[in-house]
Write an enzyme that holds these catalytic residues in place. Structure first.
Site, PDB file in Angstrom:
ATOM      1  N   SER A  88      -3.409  -6.936  11.025  1.00 17.00           N
ATOM      2  CA  SER A  88      -4.617  -6.953  11.860  1.00 17.00           C
ATOM      3  C   SER A  88      -4.884  -8.338  12.430  1.00 17.00           C
ATOM      4  O   SER A  88      -5.636  -8.480  13.395  1.00 17.00           O
ATOM      5  CB  SER A  88      -5.827  -6.503  11.036  1.00 17.00           C
ATOM      6  OG  SER A  88      -5.911  -7.219   9.811  1.00 17.00           O
ATOM      7  N   ASP A 123       1.120  -7.235   4.575  1.00 19.69           N
ATOM      8  CA  ASP A 123       1.696  -6.190   5.423  1.00 19.69           C
ATOM      9  C   ASP A 123       3.115  -6.538   5.869  1.00 19.69           C
ATOM     10  O   ASP A 123       3.377  -7.669   6.306  1.00 19.69           O
ATOM     11  CB  ASP A 123       0.859  -6.018   6.695  1.00 19.69           C
ATOM     12  CG  ASP A 123      -0.287  -5.059   6.519  1.00 19.69           C
ATOM     13  OD1 ASP A 123      -0.247  -4.229   5.588  1.00 19.69           O
ATOM     14  OD2 ASP A 123      -1.234  -5.119   7.326  1.00 19.69           O
ATOM     15  N   LYS A 131       2.676  -4.033   1.757  1.00 12.05           N
ATOM     16  CA  LYS A 131       2.167  -2.753   2.260  1.00 12.05           C
ATOM     17  C   LYS A 131       3.040  -2.276   3.401  1.00 12.05           C
ATOM     18  O   LYS A 131       3.386  -3.062   4.288  1.00 12.05           O
ATOM     19  CB  LYS A 131       0.709  -2.878   2.719  1.00 12.05           C
ATOM     20  CG  LYS A 131       0.127  -1.545   3.236  1.00 12.05           C
ATOM     21  CD  LYS A 131      -1.383  -1.576   3.326  1.00 12.05           C
ATOM     22  CE  LYS A 131      -1.895  -2.435   4.469  1.00 12.05           C
ATOM     23  NZ  LYS A 131      -1.508  -1.892   5.802  1.00 12.05           N
ATOM     24  N   GLU A 158      -6.294   5.431   5.696  1.00 12.84           N
ATOM     25  CA  GLU A 158      -7.111   4.935   6.792  1.00 12.84           C
ATOM     26  C   GLU A 158      -7.518   6.070   7.712  1.00 12.84           C
ATOM     27  O   GLU A 158      -6.666   6.830   8.199  1.00 12.84           O
ATOM     28  CB  GLU A 158      -6.361   3.868   7.588  1.00 12.84           C
ATOM     29  CG  GLU A 158      -7.165   3.308   8.761  1.00 12.84           C
ATOM     30  CD  GLU A 158      -6.547   2.089   9.409  1.00 12.84           C
ATOM     31  OE1 GLU A 158      -7.122   1.590  10.403  1.00 12.84           O
ATOM     32  OE2 GLU A 158      -5.488   1.617   8.940  1.00 12.84           O
TER      33      GLU A 158
END
Length: 266
Positions: A46, A84, A112, A181
């Site tokens: 992100s 991530d 992740k 999510e």
């Protein structure tokens, strides 16, 4: 307080105490968040949107993820660091091995990976090689172009059944944690109860084992001006950022966040 480990997170799930997670990209916020009691710091791709100003996470590279992971490591005060694997960094098992090694050597305790049951073999092999994996299901931002936008996933019965099956397959393959999510709250509850590993939600209701938000979102900061339904501004009513971080931890722990208005129905 002792350092947070996978054993810590599994213990929290076992006794029904919610797990707190926030995205984090630098040393200063890593120290503030970890000292506020956030158990997991997610170095999320992100950062491509909130730090770099891109319109998606796709431009983020493994080198950039490693840089920010190392920054977070230097400021962290006992939280577990989850990093991530960015877009196409796990397209093949060999790429996943090499890129996971880069992130772990930069300071991550777990990686992740976005994707469903097709990742089972990769996750199994990573686990065998000493890399704990959090599997990311539901809205997976790296596949936004396939999904046709940032949409809730799992509302159709067939899709929900597939997600439940994927969760079980990934746990069996060795995933140490799941992140859901933007999935209907009831589906997230069912998945959380069907697996023995911790399940973290974002836009997935209050019945997961923990919650995560993007740091900038919970501080009321947005480049686009758009605020997702599952976001709450924790700066409201607080004097400073430390107060907002403490308020977030408290709200997750006492299950006042997320409230029903932050979730999605089937």
């Amino acid at each position: 307080m002792p350092d947070v480990t996978l054993t810590t997170l599994n213990g929290l799930k076992a006794k029904g105490e919610k797990i707190t997670m926030l995205t984090c990209y630098d040393a200063t916020f890593a120290k503030a968040a970890s000292q506020a009691g956030v158990e997991v710091l997610l170095v999320g791709d992100s950062l491509g949107m909130v730090l770099q100003g891109h319109d998606s996470t796709l431009p983020v590279t493994t080198a950039e993820m490693a840089y920010h992971t190392a920054c977070v490591k230097r400021g962290n005060d006992g939280a577990l660091i989850l990093a991530d694997l960015p877009f196409m960094a796990h397209a093949t098992p060999e790429q996943a091995f090499a890129n996971s090694a880069t992130l772990m050597q930069a300071g991550a305790h777990m990686v992740k990976i976005e994707g469903a049951a097709w990742l089972a073999d990769t996750i199994s092999q990573l686990s065998q090689r000493g890399v704990p994996v959090c599997a990311h299901l539901g809205l997976t931002p790296q596949t936004v172009n396939v999904l046709g936008g940032y949409k809730v996933q799992g509302r159709q019965q067939a899709q929900a059944e597939q997600m439940r099956a994927d969760a079980l397959a990934l746990e069996q393959a060795g995933a140490a944690m799941l992140l859901l999510e933007c999935v209907p709250s009831e589906l997230a509850r069912q998945i959380s109860q069907s697996v023995s590993i911790p399940v973290i939600g974002i836009g997935a209701g209050s019945d997961t084992d923990g919650q995560v938000l993007v740091l900038h979102d919970m501080l009321g900061l947005s480049l686009s001006g758009r605020v997702a339904r599952f976001v709450k501004n924790f700066m409201i009513g607080q004097n400073d950022i430390n107060g907002a971080l403490a308020a977030y931890v408290k709200a997750v722990k006492d299950v006042s966040f997320p409230a029903s208005e932050h979730g999605f129905s089937a």
